[in-house]
Design an enzyme around this catalytic site. Structure first.
Site, PDB file in Angstrom:
ATOM      1  N   ASN A 193      48.420  35.379  40.393  1.00  0.00           N
ATOM      2  CA  ASN A 193      49.539  35.324  41.337  1.00  0.00           C
ATOM      3  C   ASN A 193      50.503  34.172  41.081  1.00  0.00           C
ATOM      4  O   ASN A 193      51.586  34.148  41.659  1.00  0.00           O
ATOM      5  CB  ASN A 193      49.015  35.239  42.772  1.00  0.00           C
ATOM      6  CG  ASN A 193      48.261  36.486  43.184  1.00  0.00           C
ATOM      7  OD1 ASN A 193      48.152  37.448  42.418  1.00  0.00           O
ATOM      8  ND2 ASN A 193      47.734  36.488  44.381  1.00  0.00           N
TER       9      ASN A 193
ATOM     10  N   TYR B 243      45.750  31.364  38.006  1.00  0.00           N
ATOM     11  CA  TYR B 243      45.421  32.668  38.575  1.00  0.00           C
ATOM     12  C   TYR B 243      46.637  33.576  38.464  1.00  0.00           C
ATOM     13  O   TYR B 243      47.782  33.128  38.400  1.00  0.00           O
ATOM     14  CB  TYR B 243      44.942  32.518  40.025  1.00  0.00           C
ATOM     15  CG  TYR B 243      43.530  31.988  40.067  1.00  0.00           C
ATOM     16  CD1 TYR B 243      42.436  32.841  39.909  1.00  0.00           C
ATOM     17  CD2 TYR B 243      43.291  30.628  40.217  1.00  0.00           C
ATOM     18  CE1 TYR B 243      41.144  32.354  39.901  1.00  0.00           C
ATOM     19  CE2 TYR B 243      42.001  30.125  40.212  1.00  0.00           C
ATOM     20  CZ  TYR B 243      40.930  31.004  40.051  1.00  0.00           C
ATOM     21  OH  TYR B 243      39.654  30.517  40.028  1.00  0.00           O
TER      22      TYR B 243
ATOM     23  N   ASP C 232      47.850  45.067  34.398  1.00  0.00           N
ATOM     24  CA  ASP C 232      47.247  46.247  35.018  1.00  0.00           C
ATOM     25  C   ASP C 232      48.227  46.876  36.004  1.00  0.00           C
ATOM     26  O   ASP C 232      49.083  46.195  36.558  1.00  0.00           O
ATOM     27  CB  ASP C 232      45.950  45.865  35.747  1.00  0.00           C
ATOM     28  CG  ASP C 232      46.186  44.861  36.865  1.00  0.00           C
ATOM     29  OD1 ASP C 232      46.703  43.759  36.582  1.00  0.00           O
ATOM     30  OD2 ASP C 232      45.872  45.166  38.028  1.00  0.00           O
TER      31      ASP C 232
ATOM     32  N   TYR D 147      35.780  36.515  35.972  1.00  0.00           N
ATOM     33  CA  TYR D 147      36.822  37.543  36.061  1.00  0.00           C
ATOM     34  C   TYR D 147      37.001  38.324  34.767  1.00  0.00           C
ATOM     35  O   TYR D 147      37.771  39.289  34.732  1.00  0.00           O
ATOM     36  CB  TYR D 147      38.166  36.898  36.425  1.00  0.00           C
ATOM     37  CG  TYR D 147      38.184  36.212  37.759  1.00  0.00           C
ATOM     38  CD1 TYR D 147      38.351  36.938  38.939  1.00  0.00           C
ATOM     39  CD2 TYR D 147      38.040  34.825  37.857  1.00  0.00           C
ATOM     40  CE1 TYR D 147      38.371  36.310  40.168  1.00  0.00           C
ATOM     41  CE2 TYR D 147      38.060  34.186  39.082  1.00  0.00           C
ATOM     42  CZ  TYR D 147      38.228  34.935  40.234  1.00  0.00           C
ATOM     43  OH  TYR D 147      38.241  34.306  41.458  1.00  0.00           O
TER      44      TYR D 147
END
Length: 195
Positions: free
Chosen positions: A72, A70, A97, A18
């Site tokens: 979320n 992660y 972002d 990622y």
């Protein structure tokens, strides 16, 4: 609580797969800040990688943190970091972002909703307040019919990568100015129309 301590969190997803994704621009800005402060990230018991330092000898202390979770589910580590360092949410800067801001632009704000950004949504839930500062790094909307979820998990395009260092530098500058001079001063600099 030391009012001159700031927790600066960069959102992203863990692991090398990622690392270059648009969704990981928060991690990229933290790398820029750590480089400027000659600080290195170390594993922290709050399930985050943490680097500490000052951008200026007498300047505010910055605790840079990348949750190891992660995007979320970023809230748990952020809430744990605030407790560990005894920092109030008003001294929290989250760099992330933002699809709704054109690429190569940044916007600064405190409070408000999550704007569909799931990392910010989880932090609001875990911390119990939306009253923290966000450095929103514009990545623009996906082209054509590409889904936003797919778009954010792709690396920046080659044309974007050419100007990405300037964007990361601006976002790092904004975080430093917020900590040193406050949100309003930073907004006046970074939201002002360029001459």
């Amino acid at each position: 609580m030391d009012s001159n301590n700031w927790l600066v969190v960069g959102l992203g997803n863990p692991g090398p797969d990622y690392a270059g994704n648009r969704h990981n621009v928060g991690h990229m800005v933290l790398a820029e800040l750590a480089h400027r402060m000659s600080a290195s990230f170390k594993t922290h018991k709050t399930n985050a990688a943490v680097a500490e330092g000052r951008s200026l000898p007498a300047g505010p202390k910055l605790i840079l943190a990348k949750p190891n979770t992660y995007m979320n589910v970023s809230g748990g580590p952020v809430a744990a970091l605030l407790r560990f360092y005894k920092i109030e949410p008003e001294q929290l800067i989250v760099i992330h972002d933002d699809l709704d801001i054109p690429f190569d632009s940044i916007r600064l704000k405190s409070g408000g909703g999550h704007g569909g950004q799931n990392g910010v949504r989880d932090i609001i839930k875990a911390v119990g307040t939306p009253d923290f500062i966000r450095v929103r790094v514009g990545i623009g909307r996906p082209p054509g019919r590409q889904s936003p979820a797919d778009y954010v998990l792709h690396d920046f395009a080659s044309a974007e990568r050419a100007v990405l260092p300037n964007l990361l530098s601006d976002a790092a500058d904004a975080a430093l100015q917020i900590a040193a001079e406050g949100l309003l001063a930073a907004q006046q600099k970074f939201h002002a129309p360029s001459v």
